[in-house]
Design a protein around this motif. Sequence first.
Motif, PDB file in Angstrom:
ATOM      1  N   ASP A 214      50.076  47.634  43.896  1.00 24.21           N
ATOM      2  CA  ASP A 214      48.746  47.849  44.178  1.00 24.21           C
ATOM      3  C   ASP A 214      47.801  46.575  43.720  1.00 24.21           C
ATOM      4  O   ASP A 214      48.432  45.372  43.236  1.00 24.21           O
ATOM      5  N   LEU A 215      46.740  46.409  44.068  1.00 28.73           N
ATOM      6  CA  LEU A 215      45.724  45.259  43.841  1.00 28.73           C
ATOM      7  C   LEU A 215      45.945  44.789  42.472  1.00 28.73           C
ATOM      8  O   LEU A 215      45.926  43.628  42.244  1.00 28.73           O
ATOM      9  N   PRO A 431      39.268  48.021  42.005  1.00 27.20           N
ATOM     10  CA  PRO A 431      40.711  48.349  42.188  1.00 27.20           C
ATOM     11  C   PRO A 431      41.470  48.803  40.837  1.00 27.20           C
ATOM     12  O   PRO A 431      42.304  49.722  41.038  1.00 27.20           O
ATOM     13  N   ARG A 636      36.791  44.565  45.509  1.00 28.95           N
ATOM     14  CA  ARG A 636      36.560  45.778  46.263  1.00 28.95           C
ATOM     15  C   ARG A 636      35.114  46.638  46.214  1.00 28.95           C
ATOM     16  O   ARG A 636      35.362  47.766  46.118  1.00 28.95           O
TER      17      ARG A 636
END
Length: 925
Positions: A214-215, A431, A636
């Motif tokens: 994941d980010l 994120p 994001r």
Amino acid sequence: MSDRPELQRNLIGRTGEVAALARAISAARTGHPGLVLVEGPAGIGKTALVEHVLARHAADAGVQRVAGVSWEPGLPLGIAGQLVHGKSTGAELPEPTAPDAVLDAGRVLHRQWAARQEREPLIVVVDDAHWADVESLRAIRSALRRMSTERVLVVLVARDEPYEIQDSHTELPASVQAALDLLDGCRDDAVRPKPLTPPDVRALGRETTGLALDLPAARHLCRHTQGNPRDVTRLLRELPRETWQDWRPELPAPARCAGAVHHRLARCGEATRALVEACAVLGQDTPLTEAAALAGLDDPLPAVDEARAAGLLTVTLGPGRSQLSFSRPLARAAVLTGIELTRRAALHTRAARITQDRGRQLVHRVAATSGADETLADELDRYAAERACAGEWSAVADTLVRAGRLSTDRRAREDRLLRAVDAMIGAGDVPQAAAFAAELESFPASTLRDVVLAYLAIMRGRPSEADTFLADAEERCDPERQPELMAKICQRRVLHALGRWDGPDVVVWARRALELAQVDDPSGTESEAVLGLGLAMTGRPKDALAAYQEAADTFTRGAQPQRFQLGRGWVDLATDQPEAARHRLEAAVPTGYRMGSTRISLWAQGWLARTQFALGAWQEALETVQRAAGRLEEVRIELVRPLVHWTGAQIHALRGDWPAADRHVGEAAADLHHYEAMLIPACLARAQVAEARGDYERVVEALTPLVRLTARGSVDEPGFWPWPDVYANALVMTGRLDEADAFLTPHEQCAARRARRSAQARLALARGRLTAARGDVETARKEFDQALAHLGNLPLPYDRARVNFAYGQTLRRAGKRREADTVLKNARDAYATLGAGTYVERCDRELQAGGLQLSRAAPGMARLTPQEQAVARLVAAGATNQQAALELFISVKTVQYHLTHVYSKLGIRSRSELAATFRDASPAG
């Protein structure tokens, strides 16, 4: 790089570097010999870059490869010897000790390369050029100096620091230093592979190990390795896959690197080892006094000198403060993980007593604790509450996650994680918050859970989802028993209303949050920061400024002023005070020294870019957009994405960089399922790029979703979103005059009531176009003059240029060519100053069509009138009759009339013949 992953051959994150090297090869192929230095730290992918470009862009070229080695930098002409004797040409190098040996070697290389490039382009690659002898590098440069049109490119591949952390050497031999000095002279033509970004690291994980990082995990790994592809790959391969499922796991150094660090540390004295271990425990940047105290050293300077000589520590000296840092984060990781756990816990316990900072004290106490500790968890919770009052959400999130992990009670753990995720969103770390979302949704339904998930939905630009969570939270919450939680719900309603661009709702919910919130409650503070904006959105700018003035006197510490600077700067821009707006928005951008919010910073950068655009500082605006876009890629926050890219799209379109403009339009995309605060700038980005292209049908199409919004009160408030004039102008340009009239009137009346001069000027431009299209040129002239008067001394150069351009077009069409010429020249000069090449060209065409600024025409073209030449140029370039009519502000019938005469005068019968004739005439015309 013996363990270079397959992905490195695919070159993730190297688009710009590949293009730069490919351009150098292309230039050499066409007879422009040159030299390129490919430089960077070990493991960054220099050789992979070169090999990739050679395979993709030099299949028709001959390639000669040699490499330096660490034990031969003192061998004179060693690399030159490899180059010469690698081909059986019979050429011999002079003795290295001979007079002019370097010049003679250069002549030999020149002859050899010149002969070979006659058959095919030649690319000479010197890998590990930092180990090359300086005599060979000089000979190579000498050979290139003799060339003029040879198809030869030399590529030097070198580390910027010759020794890695695992190398045993620490001092550079004189021969190596001489080579580095010579390489310094090549840096004007250098290609430096950049560190990987977190998205790049995610792609690398997928390709090399099949891991779906994941980010947040990718970001953590990226920071730990400084984006070095080799180190990233090693850790991905060495660590268990479950490592990446944890929140900020403690990452070691790759095994090879760790072994080298331990070897270096073992060769140091006991005092130095104690100092280095103390620095590893204390953190990456450590005050010398704290490190010495933890290491038990009365005189730490000899140990500092030895650690520096070993390449382990660096020192930063400043007035009254000396700070120690590790040469790389991996070096610290290697030292820290090499300390026995019992000793490490003892060091953290002592560090907690030494440091004066309360937050760091708590971090050390947590690190020294091996099990649950409710007392420490409660203390962390109280500290998080203090930081929340100051708006330091990143610190709040970290602290609450640690507190939750020390909690034994399940409800306490869940409550702390919920509040931690809430703080992550407040800090702008969407994120990381999203990574916890699935876990949060598994918790029992509760008001706090729904409030947090609503917050996440708002930041992700999902209004329907946010509305559902907020409605559920309101239904569960008892305001009498849970006033603080209700205040938080109200504050989220404020953000939701801001996203919906609903000014009345912003005001209602902000005031309710203020009524419920206790003193220093973050919900009240954040709501107060937005209240003034809501008042301005409802047409009450005086009340808005009064609210911000009152707030400014109250909030002067921590991160809270950032929020008020943003709100006030936003209102300043909307109320025709762009210079004041720039000052305040610039103050709202930084997040470092005051622990400010990334979320607030990104909003500030979005509106700062708009302010810089309005003031004519377009390059600064593009730099602001670039910084914000890079940060958005990491955090994001969808809610602010269209705003940031809107400015980038408009400036690139006005400059004629259509690929860049279209990229920003794509990044700004939003639709009716998103928030209005996303939809409006997305539509404007599309519309203003279409307007720059002269495609007014697409302008109307792009802005139609805004016209169809059911609740447009705040959307139409003049000053915030400059869309009504763009839409009305496009209606006029596409012949929908009655529709334009009906649309303009209420907007004009509102702008006049608000005395919003910039909005009045923009709308007067559209009204002038409309009036002229109906044949009333004198009234149109008054409208344009009034538009310029409204702008008066406002520092809005683009708006002034836009009015002058429309004014000049109108005068020219009315046959008032001399007046049109003066006005169009004013527009052209302004556009040229701004760098708006798209409109500079249009002004030139208008001036030519007016006939007073005739350019030298080629034979044949001289027979055409100025208007015929202008039409012919556009049609020859591929414009349709409709496009030519819009561009020249004439009717389609007039375009057809002029084309008929053009064909007759030039003796041609088709558009393709016209294009060919115009191409032949272009050198003279």
